[in-house]
Design a protein around this motif. Structure first.
Motif, mmCIF file in Angstrom:
data_model
loop_
_atom_site.group_PDB
_atom_site.id
_atom_site.type_symbol
_atom_site.label_atom_id
_atom_site.label_comp_id
_atom_site.label_asym_id
_atom_site.label_seq_id
_atom_site.Cartn_x
_atom_site.Cartn_y
_atom_site.Cartn_z
ATOM 1 N N THR A 91 0.727 -1.082 0.025
ATOM 2 C CA THR A 91 -0.161 -0.011 0.101
ATOM 3 C C THR A 91 0.865 1.217 0.132
ATOM 4 O O THR A 91 2.149 1.144 0.110
ATOM 5 C CB THR A 91 -0.914 0.021 1.337
ATOM 6 O OG1 THR A 91 -0.110 0.027 2.157
ATOM 7 C CG2 THR A 91 -1.645 -1.144 1.195
ATOM 8 N N LYS A 126 -5.371 8.229 0.706
ATOM 9 C CA LYS A 126 -5.161 7.121 -0.066
ATOM 10 C C LYS A 126 -4.135 6.189 0.375
ATOM 11 O O LYS A 126 -3.611 5.454 -0.244
ATOM 12 C CB LYS A 126 -4.543 7.648 -1.373
ATOM 13 C CG LYS A 126 -5.317 8.663 -2.324
ATOM 14 C CD LYS A 126 -6.803 7.994 -2.654
ATOM 15 C CE LYS A 126 -7.556 8.941 -3.710
ATOM 16 N NZ LYS A 126 -7.699 10.189 -2.981
ATOM 17 N N ASP A 128 -4.227 3.833 2.382
ATOM 18 C CA ASP A 128 -4.198 2.132 2.115
ATOM 19 C C ASP A 128 -4.786 1.619 0.763
ATOM 20 O O ASP A 128 -5.097 0.471 0.563
ATOM 21 C CB ASP A 128 -5.426 1.908 3.008
ATOM 22 C CG ASP A 128 -5.136 2.203 4.572
ATOM 23 O OD1 ASP A 128 -4.155 1.490 5.014
ATOM 24 O OD2 ASP A 128 -5.899 2.453 5.406
ATOM 25 N N TRP A 129 -4.472 2.545 -0.192
ATOM 26 C CA TRP A 129 -4.490 1.987 -1.590
ATOM 27 C C TRP A 129 -3.145 1.367 -2.056
ATOM 28 O O TRP A 129 -2.159 1.532 -1.622
ATOM 29 C CB TRP A 129 -4.723 3.305 -2.613
ATOM 30 C CG TRP A 129 -6.198 3.701 -2.234
ATOM 31 C CD1 TRP A 129 -6.806 3.903 -1.337
ATOM 32 C CD2 TRP A 129 -6.789 4.537 -3.519
ATOM 33 N NE1 TRP A 129 -8.039 4.851 -1.666
ATOM 34 C CE2 TRP A 129 -7.828 4.983 -2.846
ATOM 35 C CE3 TRP A 129 -6.577 5.153 -4.762
ATOM 36 C CZ2 TRP A 129 -9.073 5.826 -3.567
ATOM 37 C CZ3 TRP A 129 -7.457 5.906 -5.344
ATOM 38 C CH2 TRP A 129 -8.675 6.120 -4.869
ATOM 39 N N ASP A 133 -4.613 0.711 -7.830
ATOM 40 C CA ASP A 133 -5.747 1.751 -7.748
ATOM 41 C C ASP A 133 -5.441 3.286 -8.186
ATOM 42 O O ASP A 133 -6.191 4.050 -8.233
ATOM 43 C CB ASP A 133 -6.330 1.858 -6.049
ATOM 44 C CG ASP A 133 -6.453 0.536 -5.740
ATOM 45 O OD1 ASP A 133 -7.281 -0.278 -6.281
ATOM 46 O OD2 ASP A 133 -6.159 0.342 -4.448
#
Length: 245
Positions: A91, A126, A128-129, A133
């Motif tokens: 992430t 963002k 935890d993207w 993504d």
């Protein structure tokens, strides 16, 4: 602190692409590395960051030679590549944690600095993207955040504007200016010559793997037939002259 390139000759396999390239980047200075496709810009940067071994010549940073002490040399560098390189299984938060650990940064101030950068580049929500993504522009912003999270003495920035929206370009230029004022040396390769003309302190113009000219914009204008020419016009005239010779 200065990056110093002396008589660098290098390339791929046994084929030289660079020929006796010499220039410096001083602390508190933004130098633009300018050249057409195939002029040797990426090859030069790959030698500076240690991905390629020179055939001959020397690269030193703050007195530390890449050839003799590569670890101490590379610890002083942060790099923003033209094409974002991210780990698909990590992430954004984990990418930042990895950067902090790799550069041995104090965690608390580093995360505070990371949060400020994430807010600037509109990535704060963002964390935890995963890379899948992100759009290309967002991936580029992640690379910028990771590089400028560090306390590097030298920033190598390769074609940073492609994929960035105008607001992100403005924020990146402000970030570069702030790090320059804080004493970092910055080498930026770019085709966006109107922006380079406004922000760079000096320029190194490459054609066919050789330094065709270098200096301030005033120095380059003094060598050009038209003293009112823009950086774009000066470089194109020199490149055409090289091809016609």
């Amino acid at each position: 602190m200065t990056l110093e390139i002396k008589n660098l000759t290098g390339g791929y396999s046994q084929l030289p692409v660079l020929h006796q390239v010499s220039f410096t980047v001083a602390a508190g200075e933004l130098v633009g590395l300018i050249g057409l496709n195939g002029a040797g810009k990426s090859t030069t940067l790959n030698h500076i960051i240690g991905l390629m071994r020179p055939f001959s010549g020397q690269i030193t940073l703050n007195g530390t030679a890449l050839a003799t002490d590569p670890v101490a040399y590379k610890q002083q560098i942060a790099y923003v590549p033209e094409t974002p390189i991210l780990y698909p299984e990590l992430t954004l938060r984990e990418h930042l944690a990895l950067t902090i650990k790799a550069y041995q940064l104090a965690p608390e101030p580093a995360w505070q600095r990371a949060q400020e950068l994430l807010t600037t580049f509109r990535l704060a929500n963002k964390l935890d993207w995963f890379p899948a993504d992100f759009s290309k522009g967002m991936k580029q912003k992640v690379m910028i955040v990771m590089a400028f999270l560090t306390e590097a003495k030298l920033f190598i920035v390769d074609e940073p504007f492609y994929g960035l929206d105008p607001l992100a370009v403005r924020d990146l230029l402000a970030l570069i200016e702030a790090r320059k004022q804080a004493g970092a040396a910055i080498l930026m390769s770019t085709h966006v010559l109107d922006t380079a003309q406004r922000y760079c302190d000096r320029f190194v113009l490459l054609t066919d793997g050789r330094v065709k000219a270098q200096g301030t914009l005033a120095d380059l204008k003094a060598q050009a037939p038209d003293p009112t020419a823009s950086l774009d016009e000066i470089y194109l005239a020199m490149a055409r002259g090289e091809q016609d010779a």
